[in-house]
Design a protein around this motif. Sequence first.
Motif, mmCIF file in Angstrom:
data_model
loop_
_atom_site.group_PDB
_atom_site.id
_atom_site.type_symbol
_atom_site.label_atom_id
_atom_site.label_comp_id
_atom_site.label_asym_id
_atom_site.label_seq_id
_atom_site.Cartn_x
_atom_site.Cartn_y
_atom_site.Cartn_z
ATOM 1 N N ALA A 26 -0.649 -7.163 -6.995
ATOM 2 C CA ALA A 26 -0.681 -6.099 -8.009
ATOM 3 C C ALA A 26 0.419 -6.326 -9.045
ATOM 4 C CB ALA A 26 -0.518 -4.732 -7.344
ATOM 5 N N GLU A 46 11.247 -9.420 -7.336
ATOM 6 C CA GLU A 46 10.762 -9.507 -5.951
ATOM 7 C C GLU A 46 11.955 -9.657 -5.003
ATOM 8 O OE1 GLU A 46 7.910 -9.292 -4.062
ATOM 9 O OE2 GLU A 46 9.195 -9.888 -2.397
ATOM 10 N N SER A 70 -0.826 -12.113 4.189
ATOM 11 C CA SER A 70 -2.236 -11.719 4.051
ATOM 12 C C SER A 70 -3.217 -12.818 4.432
ATOM 13 C CB SER A 70 -2.488 -11.308 2.599
ATOM 14 O OG SER A 70 -3.777 -10.809 2.443
ATOM 15 N N ALA A 98 -8.880 -13.332 2.348
ATOM 16 C CA ALA A 98 -10.292 -13.667 2.109
ATOM 17 C C ALA A 98 -10.787 -12.800 0.968
ATOM 18 C CB ALA A 98 -11.106 -13.395 3.364
ATOM 19 N N ASP A 145 -1.283 -1.446 -3.527
ATOM 20 C CA ASP A 145 -1.213 -0.728 -2.249
ATOM 21 C C ASP A 145 -0.253 0.456 -2.304
ATOM 22 O OD1 ASP A 145 -3.168 -2.168 -1.137
ATOM 23 O OD2 ASP A 145 -1.961 -3.163 0.394
HETATM 24 C C1 LIG Z 1 -2.710 -8.783 8.179
HETATM 25 C C2 LIG Z 1 -3.332 -8.484 6.849
HETATM 26 C C3 LIG Z 1 -4.460 -9.178 6.443
HETATM 27 C C4 LIG Z 1 -5.041 -8.925 5.200
HETATM 28 N N1 LIG Z 1 -6.133 -9.630 4.826
HETATM 29 C C5 LIG Z 1 -6.685 -9.455 3.603
HETATM 30 C C6 LIG Z 1 -7.811 -10.235 3.197
HETATM 31 O O1 LIG Z 1 -8.339 -11.060 3.949
HETATM 32 N N2 LIG Z 1 -8.258 -10.056 1.919
HETATM 33 C C7 LIG Z 1 -7.706 -9.148 1.051
HETATM 34 O O2 LIG Z 1 -8.154 -9.042 -0.089
HETATM 35 N N3 LIG Z 1 -6.666 -8.374 1.441
HETATM 36 C C8 LIG Z 1 -6.149 -8.509 2.687
HETATM 37 N N4 LIG Z 1 -5.077 -7.739 3.084
HETATM 38 C C9 LIG Z 1 -4.573 -6.699 2.160
HETATM 39 C C10 LIG Z 1 -3.804 -7.298 1.002
HETATM 40 O O3 LIG Z 1 -2.947 -8.321 1.403
HETATM 41 C C11 LIG Z 1 -3.025 -6.191 0.289
HETATM 42 O O4 LIG Z 1 -3.917 -5.155 -0.009
HETATM 43 C C12 LIG Z 1 -2.377 -6.717 -0.996
HETATM 44 O O5 LIG Z 1 -1.409 -7.703 -0.688
HETATM 45 C C13 LIG Z 1 -1.746 -5.580 -1.776
HETATM 46 O O6 LIG Z 1 -1.059 -6.094 -2.888
HETATM 47 P P1 LIG Z 1 0.181 -5.323 -3.541
HETATM 48 O O7 LIG Z 1 0.697 -6.234 -4.595
HETATM 49 O O8 LIG Z 1 -0.215 -3.953 -3.900
HETATM 50 O O9 LIG Z 1 1.252 -5.162 -2.364
HETATM 51 P P2 LIG Z 1 2.027 -6.280 -1.533
HETATM 52 O O10 LIG Z 1 1.217 -7.523 -1.428
HETATM 53 O O11 LIG Z 1 2.444 -5.609 -0.280
HETATM 54 O O12 LIG Z 1 3.310 -6.617 -2.406
HETATM 55 C C14 LIG Z 1 4.425 -5.765 -2.516
HETATM 56 C C15 LIG Z 1 5.635 -6.605 -2.859
HETATM 57 O O13 LIG Z 1 6.739 -5.732 -3.148
HETATM 58 C C16 LIG Z 1 7.921 -6.309 -2.624
HETATM 59 N N5 LIG Z 1 8.921 -5.238 -2.450
HETATM 60 C C17 LIG Z 1 8.860 -4.175 -1.604
HETATM 61 N N6 LIG Z 1 9.962 -3.414 -1.726
HETATM 62 C C18 LIG Z 1 10.747 -4.005 -2.681
HETATM 63 C C19 LIG Z 1 12.041 -3.689 -3.256
HETATM 64 N N7 LIG Z 1 12.731 -2.609 -2.869
HETATM 65 N N8 LIG Z 1 12.529 -4.523 -4.192
HETATM 66 C C20 LIG Z 1 11.841 -5.626 -4.588
HETATM 67 N N9 LIG Z 1 10.622 -5.971 -4.090
HETATM 68 C C21 LIG Z 1 10.076 -5.170 -3.132
HETATM 69 C C22 LIG Z 1 7.426 -6.909 -1.292
HETATM 70 O O14 LIG Z 1 8.316 -7.889 -0.802
HETATM 71 C C23 LIG Z 1 6.067 -7.493 -1.698
HETATM 72 O O15 LIG Z 1 6.167 -8.827 -2.134
HETATM 73 C C24 LIG Z 1 -4.491 -7.946 4.334
HETATM 74 C C25 LIG Z 1 -3.351 -7.234 4.733
HETATM 75 C C26 LIG Z 1 -2.773 -7.490 5.975
HETATM 76 C C27 LIG Z 1 -1.569 -6.709 6.399
#
Ligand SMILES: Cc1cc2nc3c(=O)[nH]c(=O)nc-3n(C[C@H](O)[C@H](O)[C@H](O)COP(=O)(O)OP(=O)(O)OC[C@H]3O[C@@H](n4cnc5c(N)ncnc54)[C@H](O)[C@@H]3O)c2cc1C
Length: 409
Positions: free
Chosen positions: A14, A33, A44, A47, A282
């Motif tokens: 995101a 980050e 993750s 897929a 998320d």
């Molecule tokens: C085991 C597992 C399997 C999955 N498999 C799939 C799949 O097969 N296909 C799919 O599409 N999705 C899958 N997902 C879901 C998917 O990975 C997430 O929905 C997606 O990564 C969300 O993206 P995001 O950028 O919102 O959050 P995130 O990927 O969680 O990124 C948040 C980032 O913020 C950073 N952060 C947090 N707090 C701070 C702070 N205070 N200061 C600086 N940085 C910070 C974290 O380190 C992280 O890098 C899976 C999830 C899990 C747990």
Amino acid sequence: MRNFDVVVVGAGPAGGQCARWLAKSGYHVLLVEQHETFEKNDFSSAATPLETLEKFDLPEDVVGSFWQNLVIVTTNLTRNWDSPQTLGAVLNFAKLRKFLADEVKSCGGDVWLGYRYMKYAQKQGETLVELKPRGGEPITVTTQVLVDATGPARALIYRKESEKPAFLKPSGIEYLIEVSDNDYEKYANSLWFFLGHKWMPKGYSWIFPMEKPQLKVGAASYRLDHKLIKQTESIRYYIDLLIHEYIQAKDYKIIDIHGSTLHYSSGLQDIYYRDNIIAIGDAVSMVNLLGGEGIRHAMHCAEIAGKHIQKYLKGESASFQDYQKEIYQKFSRSWNLSEKIGMKRYLIESDQKIDEGVSYLAPLETQEMMDILFYYKFEKLSKSLIVYLMRKIRSWWKVKGQGQMTKDK
Ligand SMILES: Cc1cc2nc3c(=O)[nH]c(=O)nc-3n(C[C@H](O)[C@H](O)[C@H](O)COP(=O)(O)OP(=O)(O)OC[C@H]3O[C@@H](n4cnc5c(N)ncnc54)[C@H](O)[C@@H]3O)c2cc1C
């Protein structure tokens, strides 16, 4: 003090996509980050359908492997849906996030890895953001818009714990393993999902192919009470079950073990914005609870947010209210239905019901299965149910007819 148009905290799919979109649109962006490398929280399974690569213009280097078939295994049966064409990819999650961050830099943005967001303050019309490098002194920057892309941490948007809605907290663990070429070939080209009380009560497990000869083997549990099952084993037990009993891998090597816990607000009750702070991915429950797919949706949400941030910066809107409206319009119906179906399957149904549910799906074409699993077109389920019932009635008549013939003889 450094000044930015937008500071994005969290370089997941995101945050990376939002910063990339804004940097490409000419804004001065900082992407922050907490981890120093993208290999650190490579949690993750990643897929995703082919659409993700096309829609977000992602290169093939971020792909671990492509897939074209779907397989569902329950305690008692196996069903396959094959396709002559590629339907999707298993991404390399670390490479995907690195690619997005590199794109931000190549468009003139800043990327600070190893910096943790600490706090923000509003002073004389400016937003001051405090960021702390590992082992170093905090640095303050200013910004016009602050983006919470910290995923389940939601580190910015909530001022105190008591503001948070109740979350469902499914946890997932995954092993990246290296297997023999023979074992790899059996699982190449397909996404394998395992349902039912034997393989993963209170959730599901999976085998996804990565670069030859690696497989991702994982399991996710919803960690709530099951109506019928009183006792379950640890998540790792069910991963070992897949490796030893299903794959029957003899010589395998564990390359990595990773995982995370999602925090999903049932009914999408999150806070989406506050003043000039906006939450994406998320942090506003963009992961779909049925299959745990979140990357594509986090990136889609990031682009919607990007558009609204642009309007805000141009002075065309004074709040992010329309952003929240647009997200609700696009996601809330499918998300609520997915949650209901998922909860029923994972926390209520017996093995027999799960088998029946998967049998209903058998008459569907592969594209129809894709429509249900990835595009949440649940109306297709009624077609599969009708075909299933017609087949049952036909076979019942056949048995009855044969019985009649035996009697007549
Ligand atoms: C085991 C597992 C399997 C999955 N498999 C799939 C799949 O097969 N296909 C799919 O599409 N999705 C899958 N997902 C879901 C998917 O990975 C997430 O929905 C997606 O990564 C969300 O993206 P995001 O950028 O919102 O959050 P995130 O990927 O969680 O990124 C948040 C980032 O913020 C950073 N952060 C947090 N707090 C701070 C702070 N205070 N200061 C600086 N940085 C910070 C974290 O380190 C992280 O890098 C899976 C999830 C899990 C747990």
